[in-house]
Scaffold this motif. Sequence first.
Motif, PDB file in Angstrom:
ATOM      1  N   ASP A  15      35.785  36.008  33.495  1.00 24.07           N
ATOM      2  CA  ASP A  15      35.383  37.380  33.185  1.00 24.07           C
ATOM      3  C   ASP A  15      34.283  37.444  32.128  1.00 24.07           C
ATOM      4  O   ASP A  15      33.441  38.345  32.161  1.00 24.07           O
ATOM      5  CB  ASP A  15      36.586  38.187  32.690  1.00 24.07           C
ATOM      6  N   ARG A 145      34.808  42.545  36.665  1.00 20.37           N
ATOM      7  CA  ARG A 145      33.853  43.648  36.789  1.00 20.37           C
ATOM      8  C   ARG A 145      33.157  43.669  38.149  1.00 20.37           C
ATOM      9  O   ARG A 145      32.543  44.681  38.525  1.00 20.37           O
ATOM     10  CB  ARG A 145      32.801  43.540  35.680  1.00 20.37           C
ATOM     11  N   ASP A 317      34.214  48.773  41.144  1.00 17.01           N
ATOM     12  CA  ASP A 317      34.120  47.945  39.948  1.00 17.01           C
ATOM     13  C   ASP A 317      33.765  48.762  38.711  1.00 17.01           C
ATOM     14  O   ASP A 317      34.244  48.493  37.609  1.00 17.01           O
ATOM     15  CB  ASP A 317      33.077  46.842  40.156  1.00 17.01           C
ATOM     16  N   ARG A 318      32.922  49.783  38.875  1.00 15.96           N
ATOM     17  CA  ARG A 318      32.440  50.535  37.720  1.00 15.96           C
ATOM     18  C   ARG A 318      33.303  51.739  37.387  1.00 15.96           C
ATOM     19  O   ARG A 318      33.493  52.075  36.211  1.00 15.96           O
ATOM     20  CB  ARG A 318      31.002  51.004  37.982  1.00 15.96           C
TER      21      ARG A 318
END
Length: 444
Positions: A15, A145, A317-318
């Motif tokens: 990550d 992410r 993801d966002r």
Amino acid sequence: MSLETHTVRLPEFVDDRPVGRFQYGVIGLCGLVMFLDGFDTQAISYAAPHIAKEWGLTSAVLGPVFSSALVGLMIGYLALSPLSDRFGHRRMIIVATAAFAVCTLGAVWAGGVEELMVLRFLTGLGLRAAAPSCVALTGEFSPKRLRATFVLVIYCGFSLGFVVAGLVAGWLIPAHGWRSVFWVGALLPLALVPLLVLFLPESPVHLIRRGADRERIAGVFRRIDPSLPGEPAFAAPAEDTGRRAALSSLFTRHRVLGTALLWFVFAINLGEFYALQSWLPTMLTDLGHAMSTVVAATTLTTVGGIAAAFVTGPAMDRLGAYRTLGVFYLAGAVFVAATGLAFGAPLWLLMTANFLAGCAISGGQKSLIALAAVFYPASIRSTGVGWALGIGRVGGILGPIVVGGALAAQWSARGIFLAMAVPVLAAGLAVLFLHRRYAEEAPT
């Protein structure tokens, strides 16, 4: 901190670093496996009419061939995907790819329906043993992410395999016969196997859980970050369940509700997808549309799913996987209903509505797999995704049956699509409930 006491922890190690060439290579190999999976899954559909003609059969006689493949797919999801968590994703991908290649090659020499049925059953086992492992390995080498985006990318490979199978079949079968498609479907994965052996790494979580040699584990991590110092210790994710059977881990007190809701949504989405793919050509033909229009409309559902992935992946993801997919399904219910209303509208409007419905149904399926990869921790990701797809296959079987019954009862195409919008709405509400219950506790 001394070199000896330095500890590398997952998933923080992945990550906290930018995605490198090695990780893109892993994702690319998994995407190639998924592409060939899609190609082999769809190839039989284009070969079937020519097989029937050569063997002097009616098309209905080949029904058991398609059914045997579906049974193989379901068993592959349910029975074989947990083996990946036990024996390693790399090993499962390699063995499964070789297996479905060999079984596809065997179809070249099939001499009768029974033999072809057995071969398609075995091919289905291999195809669906590979897919959950590819999803799990992609998720493990992706930073949190970007995890949903990368899972969606490799599943677009599956859809592209569907499309390319049609193009290749249209080119090869008229000139070289139906066996040529199986030659391609067998030789390409056989050629991929050596590349998988040479370049596909094993799951770091699996290596740590199984107590593999420290240098072997460090070798995988150094391919992600060559600056990894000394001889570090390695720690699996905090939620690692290595001492618990992977299947039973899907039903822990904390996870059982989420698992049940995921299965519910998978069943709805697959039911809608197979109903759309199975009956849309018939509906359009009955309404008097030309074959070129029928083919274009059906293809648009797949194209819409691929296009949707480029939007939903980054959004998941966002903005959050649960919220994004929940809102996407709510919008999808509107698109599916609009398709029903567009059956009496100008052709361009029907095509647009059908494309958007494909975004919701085909794109929703890819996004749902990405959501499952977010919901389940790395140690049981393959089992979780595999069982969700396997149980969802029940919806895939029932969906075309229900729509076929509605057509037999003289329902209009408009009425059927309006009714199909209701389960999509239910799926959206279920995912939003998952968001409320689990979004803050998304595992690694």
